[in-house]
Design a protein around this motif. Structure first.
Motif, PDB file in Angstrom:
ATOM      1  N   PHE A 145       0.837  -1.198   0.000  1.00 12.95           N
ATOM      2  CA  PHE A 145       0.000   0.000   0.000  1.00 12.95           C
ATOM      3  C   PHE A 145       0.874   1.250   0.000  1.00 12.95           C
ATOM      4  O   PHE A 145       0.634   2.199  -0.767  1.00 12.95           O
ATOM      5  CB  PHE A 145      -0.921  -0.005   1.226  1.00 12.95           C
ATOM      6  N   GLU A 180       2.539   1.694  -3.475  1.00  9.00           N
ATOM      7  CA  GLU A 180       1.655   2.035  -4.590  1.00  9.00           C
ATOM      8  C   GLU A 180       0.877   3.327  -4.377  1.00  9.00           C
ATOM      9  O   GLU A 180       0.547   4.019  -5.342  1.00  9.00           O
ATOM     10  CB  GLU A 180       0.675   0.883  -4.842  1.00  9.00           C
ATOM     11  N   GLU A 181       0.593   3.664  -3.114  1.00  9.45           N
ATOM     12  CA  GLU A 181      -0.282   4.797  -2.847  1.00  9.45           C
ATOM     13  C   GLU A 181       0.446   6.028  -2.288  1.00  9.45           C
ATOM     14  O   GLU A 181      -0.070   7.138  -2.387  1.00  9.45           O
ATOM     15  CB  GLU A 181      -1.362   4.384  -1.842  1.00  9.45           C
ATOM     16  N   LYS A 200      -7.463  -1.984   0.079  1.00  9.41           N
ATOM     17  CA  LYS A 200      -6.335  -2.188  -0.839  1.00  9.41           C
ATOM     18  C   LYS A 200      -5.831  -0.870  -1.408  1.00  9.41           C
ATOM     19  O   LYS A 200      -4.637  -0.709  -1.688  1.00  9.41           O
ATOM     20  CB  LYS A 200      -6.739  -3.142  -1.960  1.00  9.41           C
ATOM     21  N   THR A 201      -6.744   0.089  -1.607  1.00  3.40           N
ATOM     22  CA  THR A 201      -6.362   1.405  -2.111  1.00  3.40           C
ATOM     23  C   THR A 201      -7.127   2.461  -1.330  1.00  3.40           C
ATOM     24  O   THR A 201      -8.102   2.164  -0.626  1.00  3.40           O
ATOM     25  CB  THR A 201      -6.691   1.559  -3.610  1.00  3.40           C
TER      26      THR A 201
END
Length: 280
Positions: free
Chosen positions: A96, A99-100, A259-260
């Motif tokens: 996480f 990616e974020e 997840k996001t």
């Protein structure tokens, strides 16, 4: 013995116990006739680092994290690395974060720096011929190393955690507005027969905590409303009234990370509108 470094360390300490322990650690160095005064100092600072890290990583919260693996393989135990991870990113997974928020390699490098500092703190805690009855010259030199290591240890944890917090702010604002735009407290209902929420304008965000499963966000802002007295028919007959006004609000929300960020679940813990000025 109140150097700039000592003063800076005191500002990093979180609890009164930590501050008292730090002061007591320094007192060891004043015991000129004690041949293990430096060892006692080194041990106490190492223990301070342990308490500092435990304070930022409660056992029950670390163990709830999806990434917790019990690296020690001892029931109920938490490794130093897992505590450092929680102190920096809470329950957010490496995937996480990568990616974020920010490249995970940046965080991994920071974690290594923190562990290196701990190794320095461990270096002088064991008593042997080389670390027994240390000369004043070496005490001064080693003390500087230990204080520098602890300061870097505490600062790196705090600064790395803040990197994640800062990166989250812009992303969380949209999530907050999307999920809470039509939330309104009962306190507005008593001001008029009818009301319409026109706009919520958050002005200040504070991510107060990243826990094992949620982020806690404190928010201040202004809510804009239309107040109406009487029915729509009363307004047409000019026997009703309406006005547009605004009130400050305070809101605490929990953001459950999935997840996001787009999949995050937002729960309004409370949404308090301050209408006190209305009655003055």
């Amino acid at each position: 013995m109140e150097s700039t470094e000592i003063s800076q360390i005191k500002t990093l300490l979180k609890s009164q116990f930590e501050k008292d322990l730090f002061d007591a650690s320094l007192e060891n160095l004043k015991e000129k006739n004690n041949k293990i005064r430096f060892n006692n100092f080194a041990y106490s600072i190492r223990e301070l680092s342990r308490h500092f890290l435990h304070n930022l990583s409660p056992d029950e919260e670390v163990q709830k994290c999806v990434w917790y693996k019990n690296e020690t393989e001892i029931a109920g135990q938490i490794s130093r690395g897992e505590r450092i991870k929680y102190a920096i990113q809470g329950g957010l997974t490496d995937k996480f974060v990568d990616e974020e928020i920010i490249e995970i390699e940046t965080i991994i490098q920071r974690k290594k720096e923190i562990k290196d500092c701990v190794e320095i703190l461990n270096k002088y805690t064991h008593i042997n011929p080389k670390t027994f009855d240390v000369s004043q010259v070496n005490i001064d030199r080693y003390t500087e190393q230990i204080l520098s290591a602890f300061k870097k240890f505490a600062e790196t944890i705090e600064n790395t955690h803040n990197i994640i917090i800062d990166e989250l702010y812009e992303k969380i604002q949209d999530e907050f507005i999307q999920h809470s735009l039509y939330e309104i407290a009962d306190s507005v209902d008593i001001l008029a027969t009818h009301h319409n929420l026109e706009e919520i304008s958050p002005t200040k965000y504070h991510i107060s905590k990243i826990e094992s499963k949620t982020m806690k966000i404190e928010t201040d802002g202004v809510v804009y409303v239309r107040l109406q007295w009487g029915s729509n028919s009363d307004l047409r007959k000019d026997i009703g009234a309406e006005m547009h006004t605004s009130f400050p609000f305070n809101c605490n929300i929990n953001v459950e990370i999935n997840k996001t960020l787009e999949d995050a679940t937002v729960e309004i813990e409370d949404f308090l509108i301050d209408t006190s000025d209305w009655y003055e």
